[in-house]
Enzyme design. Structure first.
Site, short mmCIF file in Angstrom:
data_model
loop_
_atom_site.label_atom_id
_atom_site.label_comp_id
_atom_site.label_asym_id
_atom_site.label_seq_id
_atom_site.Cartn_x
_atom_site.Cartn_y
_atom_site.Cartn_z
N LYS A 183 0.80 -1.34 -0.03
CA LYS A 183 0.10 -0.08 0.00
C LYS A 183 0.76 1.19 -0.01
CE LYS A 183 -1.54 2.93 3.19
NZ LYS A 183 -1.32 4.01 2.42
N GLY A 237 7.59 5.08 8.13
CA GLY A 237 6.97 6.45 8.09
C GLY A 237 7.19 7.02 9.67
N GLU A 240 4.58 8.03 15.60
CA GLU A 240 3.08 8.11 16.02
C GLU A 240 2.46 6.96 15.17
OE1 GLU A 240 1.91 9.15 18.91
OE2 GLU A 240 4.23 9.74 19.24
N GLU A 259 10.97 1.47 9.99
CA GLU A 259 11.67 2.44 9.61
C GLU A 259 11.32 3.71 9.91
OE1 GLU A 259 13.84 5.07 8.49
OE2 GLU A 259 13.41 4.28 6.51
N CYS A 293 14.23 10.89 6.51
CA CYS A 293 14.72 10.73 7.80
C CYS A 293 16.17 10.61 8.03
CB CYS A 293 14.15 9.36 8.35
SG CYS A 293 14.22 7.85 7.22
N GLU A 394 11.44 16.18 14.56
CA GLU A 394 11.64 15.86 13.11
C GLU A 394 10.87 16.82 12.42
OE1 GLU A 394 10.87 12.21 11.25
OE2 GLU A 394 12.55 12.03 10.49
P1 ADP Z 1 2.75 10.94 7.33
O1 ADP Z 1 2.02 11.41 8.69
O2 ADP Z 1 4.17 11.90 7.06
O3 ADP Z 1 1.99 11.24 5.96
P2 ADP Z 1 2.63 8.42 8.07
O4 ADP Z 1 3.61 7.50 8.82
O5 ADP Z 1 1.40 8.60 8.70
O6 ADP Z 1 3.23 9.55 7.44
O7 ADP Z 1 2.40 7.39 6.75
C1 ADP Z 1 3.14 6.50 6.26
C2 ADP Z 1 2.25 5.54 5.86
O8 ADP Z 1 1.49 4.86 6.61
C3 ADP Z 1 1.35 6.00 4.59
O9 ADP Z 1 1.14 4.79 3.60
C4 ADP Z 1 -0.01 6.03 5.20
O10 ADP Z 1 -1.23 5.92 4.51
C5 ADP Z 1 0.10 4.82 6.34
N1 ADP Z 1 -0.83 4.89 7.54
C6 ADP Z 1 -1.05 6.09 8.07
N2 ADP Z 1 -1.66 5.84 9.28
C7 ADP Z 1 -1.84 4.50 9.26
C8 ADP Z 1 -2.58 3.51 10.33
N3 ADP Z 1 -3.12 3.82 11.27
N4 ADP Z 1 -2.47 1.91 9.95
C9 ADP Z 1 -1.75 1.82 8.72
N5 ADP Z 1 -1.09 2.62 7.95
C10 ADP Z 1 -1.16 3.85 8.23
#
Ligand code: ADP
Length: 500
Positions: A183, A237, A240, A259, A293, A394
């Site tokens: 995804k 990502g 949080e 990561e 990062c 960050e």
């Molecule tokens: P940012 O906040 O910088 O956009 P994220 O860490 O939220 O980065 O996003 C990285 C990836 O994680 C994206 O593919 C996003 O759709 C996905 N993502 C965000 N929240 C969730 C979640 N609760 N469960 C699974 N995947 C998630």
């Protein structure tokens, strides 16, 4: 489904890649992908619903238990090599797609994506090498281990380097014999969806790789993490988000690799080749518009050369051509999406109010060339102290924080005063100092007299809040393998425990 990445028309990709076929979403919708250089929608991409996630996971499971699971490693390797060749042939298009989708300057995407096929070949070479070991005990048993794929992997990737993050997960997953549902981030789904064509053309069995764009929380990302048919989540990502994923995945005891972020120290000692250090430190502050990062967002400079380095940062900043990502003259593209632009500008405000000295930059760029794009100036803060939020949190924008230090101990203590521990760089001509300092820094990767040297063969990942596990390198395979221990009796006798 040919793609026209250079077209001004909105591109439509209205199929998901599931079970080796292109199908419209069963119960999903679509995502507007915005070109951050213009602020306008450039592509509309199908996104999955719950039913699509179920189909994708079922296809991945069927492939794992069917043709892929039974395929010898050298045959999997051959398919991966075919994919790598096709990837190489399409690298130019993929680089353009990524420039439009993520705003990363085309000169950077070409260099990066133009090398990914080497990584896929490297992983292919490991596809038949995951050997176990024999365990000496005594002559009554033969004990040995086997390395087996963890199973169905959900690969969840970010928006800053979508195709690199995909390569770092698909490569080891396929080499280990896993199957994958990937995804991509909702902001940058196009390039990853394109990979489906290459897997199809390479002749992979249906379901080995499934591609389902979608959102994260409450959508495809979360459904994949919660899905009982998924064995492992490979995620890149924010911290949080990783915690939310951990909570969701706990119910089904998923394996995880994470990561996450970094606030990497880039240390310049007075005995360094200062010119080279400045080349590296400025580049690592502004590459990817600061959205990686691994970048050296904290530049630690020994007091005696602090002013010299600060001046050099300002004169380099003035030379950075900020413009549309697709323009080959552009050094630095826009921020990848509006929320990130707002986040960066807000941190610049925080830096000012904390009392850091804004030497240059700090503003959104809104001239004609920049129009409605998400551009921000390369920014330099001086006299930053390490307890400021701009040194601890960050930002993910092109913001360098210059922090003075006195001596080696001071440098190490500032470098380690962070909850992150992803990467670090240090510049010195003293070999002893290089080793001493490198061995005292808590980070997963240390560069000495270079920066951001990252390859498929070099393990990458963080200490502390920067993540779990490693991507790349032989260690990168471990996250996709389980160990099975088999004990065979050499005499076949087992006493009756109830004889007397
Ligand atoms: P940012 O906040 O910088 O956009 P994220 O860490 O939220 O980065 O996003 C990285 C990836 O994680 C994206 O593919 C996003 O759709 C996905 N993502 C965000 N929240 C969730 C979640 N609760 N469960 C699974 N995947 C998630």
């Amino acid at each position: 489904m040919p793609i026209e990445p250079a077209s001004d028309k909105v591109l439509r990709l209205d199929h998901l890649f599931i079970g080796g076929e292109w199908s419209p979403p069963e119960d999903g919708g679509e995502i507007n992908s915005i070109d951050p250089s213009t602020g306008r929608v450039w592509a509309v991409v199908a996104s999955g619903g719950k039913g699509d996630v179920d189909r994708a996971v079922a296809s991945a499971r069927a492939a794992l238990e069917g043709p892929w699971g039974h395929m010898p490693g050298h045959e999997r390797a051959a398919l991966m090599r075919r994919f790598a060749d096709l990837y190489q042939a399409r690298a130019g298009d993929l680089a353009e797609i990524e420039a439009r989708d993520s705003g990363r300057a085309i000169r950077e995407t070409r260099a990066d994506i133009g090398s990914h096929h080497h990584g896929y070949h490297w992983w292919a070479s490991l596809a038949d090498k995951a050997a176990g070991r024999t365990i000496p005990f005594d002559d009554t048993v033969h004990a040995f281990t086997s390395r087996v794929p963890v199973g169905v992997v959900a690969a969840i990737t970010p928006w800053n380097v979508p195709l690199m993050a995909a390569a770092w997960k698909l490569g080891p997953a396929l080499a280990a014999g896993c199957t994958v549902v990937i995804k991509p981030a909702e902001q940058t789904p196009v390039g990853t969806l394109e990979l489906g064509k290459l897997f199809e053309a390479a002749g992979f069995p249906p379901g080995v790789v499934n591609i389902v764009p979608g959102y994260g929380a409450g959508d495809v990302g979360e459904w994949l993490v919660a899905h009982p048919g998924v064995d492992k989540v490979a995620f890149t990502g924010e911290g949080e988000t990783a915690k939310a994923i951990l909570r969701t995945g706990a119910e089904t005891m998923k394996r995880f690799t994470f990561e996450l972020g970094g606030k990497s120290p880039h240390i310049i000692f007075e005995d360094a080749d200062v010119e080279q250090a400045i080349n590296a430190a400025t580049n690592s502050a502004w590459t990817l518009c600061g959205q990686s990062c691994a970048l050296g967002s904290r530049v630690l400079v020994q007091r005696s050369i602090y002013d010299q380095v600060a001046e050099a940062f300002c004169s380099r900043a003035a030379k950075v051509r900020v413009g549309p990502a697709i323009d080959p003259h552009t050094h630095m593209g826009p921020q990848a999406h509006l929320a990130q632009l707002e986040k960066t500008l807000s941190y610049i405000g925080i830096g000012r109010s904390e009392g850091a000295e804004l030497l240059t930059g700090g503003e959104r760029l809104v001239s004609n060339t920049h129009s409605a794009g998400y551009f921000v100036q390369p920014t330099v803060f001086a006299n930053v102290s390490n307890d400021m939020r701009i040194a601890q949190e960050e930002i993910f924008g092109p913001v360098a924080a210059l922090i003075p230090f006195e001596d080696e101990d001071d440098a190490v203590s500032i470098a380690n005063d962070t909850r992150f521990g992803l990467t670090a760089g240090l510049w010195t001509r003293d070999t002893g100092r290089a080793h001493r300092v490198a061995s005292r820094i808590r980070a997963g990767m240390i560069w000495v007299n270079t920066y951001r040297f990252i390859r498929w063969s070099t393990p990458y990942g963080g200490f502390g809040a920067s993540g779990w596990g490693r991507e790349n390198g032989i260690e990168g395979l471990d996250g996709y393998l389980d160990t099975r221990t088999t004990i065979v009796s050499t005499h076949g006798r087992f006493p009756d425990a109830y004889v007397d």
